[in-house]
Design an enzyme around this catalytic site. Structure first.
Site, PDB file in Angstrom:
ATOM      1  N   GLU A 352       4.539  -8.433  13.402  1.00 33.09           N
ATOM      2  CA  GLU A 352       4.784  -9.557  12.511  1.00 33.09           C
ATOM      3  C   GLU A 352       3.689 -10.607  12.667  1.00 33.09           C
ATOM      4  O   GLU A 352       3.381 -11.035  13.785  1.00 33.09           O
ATOM      5  CB  GLU A 352       6.135 -10.207  12.830  1.00 33.09           C
ATOM      6  CG  GLU A 352       7.319  -9.267  12.674  1.00 33.09           C
ATOM      7  CD  GLU A 352       8.651  -9.960  12.989  1.00 33.09           C
ATOM      8  OE1 GLU A 352       8.627 -11.128  13.423  1.00 33.09           O
ATOM      9  OE2 GLU A 352       9.698  -9.329  12.800  1.00 33.09           O
ATOM     10  N   CYS A 353       3.109 -11.010  11.578  1.00 36.72           N
ATOM     11  CA  CYS A 353       2.183 -12.132  11.511  1.00 36.72           C
ATOM     12  C   CYS A 353       1.050 -11.973  12.539  1.00 36.72           C
ATOM     13  O   CYS A 353       0.135 -11.196  12.328  1.00 36.72           O
ATOM     14  CB  CYS A 353       2.925 -13.454  11.687  1.00 36.72           C
ATOM     15  SG  CYS A 353       2.047 -14.855  10.959  1.00 36.72           S
ATOM     16  N   GLY A 354       1.091 -12.657  13.662  1.00 34.80           N
ATOM     17  CA  GLY A 354       0.038 -12.511  14.653  1.00 34.80           C
ATOM     18  C   GLY A 354      -0.105 -11.093  15.138  1.00 34.80           C
ATOM     19  O   GLY A 354      -1.226 -10.592  15.353  1.00 34.80           O
TER      20      GLY A 354
END
Length: 465
Positions: A352-354
């Site tokens: 997720e994301c990072g």
């Protein structure tokens, strides 16, 4: 909210007229003051924020949780609150943004006000008094009158001198609220911040000393006994059966499935990235995985040179700040190769994301330099000058089924952010394609809230390749 097994639970919700009023710092100070009084507190954050609960956890040394009525229907928010407070003798809830600010910016749905109603928590409004005087009374009056049941019972004036507080006290209390303290502008309450919010607890220089100094400063400034008395005025909780969160009514699937809390003989192992670069997790997501029988094993993509093993089924790469550590992550070739090898051998990835940025071929660091990464996502991650897609979203598959609810908040983007799901903003016509979803991979910018559809995550992890 109560039944025949109801129990007392003192609790308060600290809210504010807007972000930046100081409610996180005040909340941490109040948590420390409660800890000093041997109160067994549990803390919560309204909304989808994953940074502030980390500060709460740092103070209390116990997990902090989110209460979010966009992610979950009201009944499940109540059940989650009752479950996580079962062993506590006090709950402290921190609001998000402005007190009435909710979904789409024009509703109070999923606002701190809504959570205050669901948890029956008395509310203390933290008001930034810098450069104001009598206008603070007008502001508080507006919050009291905007909703018939504002639930606001007390006020703390932040960045306000004792002299001004004494002048305003009778005017505020004429409105029917208690002035529970005034915190002058001081270095103890001046905590660092960056583009995603306050800097992380591990980065705050001498944070333990700062928390102690903050509490020392707040002790004479706040009416702590008055805060406790207000918390104790809350009605009992409990008596409702606690279940694993089910799907919100808007999600069209057949059955969410139930966790297997007992009788599990197979140990399933998930490696969870936990370090300075990867640290944004909803505690409820981790709790859900453990309730389903998964053993969560922390590792550091920054410092470790191999994955925890043997027998991994999946790797969970959460959000965080990999852009600040792009050079170090890139130089840890052993870990990058370990992730690539594990993926090649059938280990599943949740990113997720990072964590999604980490899987790219290259990542532009905060210094502007692009660094090689894992290369599983055949794209480049780069910095933008503003938030790239922001706020609550519902995620739909290509058949039109809602598979999860999530939140996006990022200043980095991808040349290929994925097209397997469609993100739909609530109360908006805006949509966009996002994410990579296969039998082995769920990856993208959205921060998923597993409780919005536990069956989807469970089936992904349990399906044999």
């Amino acid at each position: 909210m109560t039944g025949e097994n109801a129990r007392p639970l003192p609790r308060i919700l600290l809210a504010a007229p807007c972000s930046g009023s100081g409610k996180t710092v005040i909340t941490c100070g109040v948590l420390e003051l409660m800890r000093r009084r041997n109160r067994s507190c549990v803390s919560f954050k309204c909304g989808p924020d994953y940074i502030d609960p980390m500060f709460h956890r740092y103070v209390l040394a116990v997990p902090g949780y989110n209460l979010d009525s966009f992610f979950l229907p009201p009944s499940e928010v109540v059940r989650l609150f009752e479950e996580k407070t079962r062993e506590a003798d006090m709950a402290v809830i921190e609001g998000a943004m402005g007190y009435y600010d909710g979904v789409a910016g024009t509703t109070s749905h999923a606002s701190a006000w809504e959570i205050a109603g669901l948890t029956a928590a008395p509310v203390i409004l933290v008001v930034d008094g810098k450069k104001s005087s009598l206008s603070l009374v007008a502001l508080v009056k507006g919050f009291l009158e905007y909703e018939k049941d504002s639930r606001v019972k007390g006020v703390i004036l932040n960045r306000t001198s004792p002299l001004m507080a004494r002048k305003l006290k009778p005017l505020l209390e004429d409105l029917g609220v208690r002035l529970l303290g005034a915190v002058p502008q001081c270095e103890e309450a001046d905590w660092e911040s960056r583009h995603l919010g306050l800097t992380l607890p591990g980065e705050q220089d001498r944070l333990r000393e700062k928390v102690k100094a903050l509490a020392d400063r707040l002790e004479p400034c706040l009416d702590v006994e008055g805060i406790l008395k207000l918390a104790e005025s809350a009605p009992p909780v409990g008596g409702s059966p606690v279940t694993v969160p089910c799907l919100p009514p808007a999600v069209h699937t057949q059955n969410t499935g139930q966790p297997r809390k007992s009788g599990i003989t197979e140990i399933r192992r998930v490696a969870v990235a936990r370090d300075e670069a990867f640290c944004f997790y909803y505690q409820e997501n981790l709790d859900l995985l453990e309730s389903l029988g998964w053993e969560l094993i922390p590792f550091s993509p920054l410092k470790d040179h191999h994955l925890p093993g043997p027998g991994l089924t999946a790797i969970l790469l959460g959000g965080g700040y990999p852009e600040l550590y792009a050079k170090e992550l890139s130089e840890n070739q052993a870990m990058l190769e370990a992730v690539r090898t594990a993926y090649g051998q059938g280990v599943k990835l949740l990113a997720e994301c990072g964590g999604f940025l980490y899987l790219h071929e290259t990542l532009e660091g905060a210094d502007g330099r692009s660094c090689p990464m894992a290369g599983i996502i055949k794209a480049a991650a780069y910095r933008t000058e503003k938030l790239s897609r922001f706020g609550y979203i519902s995620l739909y598959d290509r058949q039109g089924n809602q598979v999860a609810r999530a939140h996006e908040f990022h200043y980095w983007d991808s040349t290929l952010p994925g097209t397997d799901l469609k993100a739909v903003k609530p109360l908006s016509a805006r949509t966009w394609d996002c994410m990579y979803v296969t039998r082995q991979l769920i990856a993208g910018f959205p921060h998923l809230y597993y409780g919005s559809n536990p069956r989807w995550i469970r089936e992904f992890l349990e399906e044999k390749l």
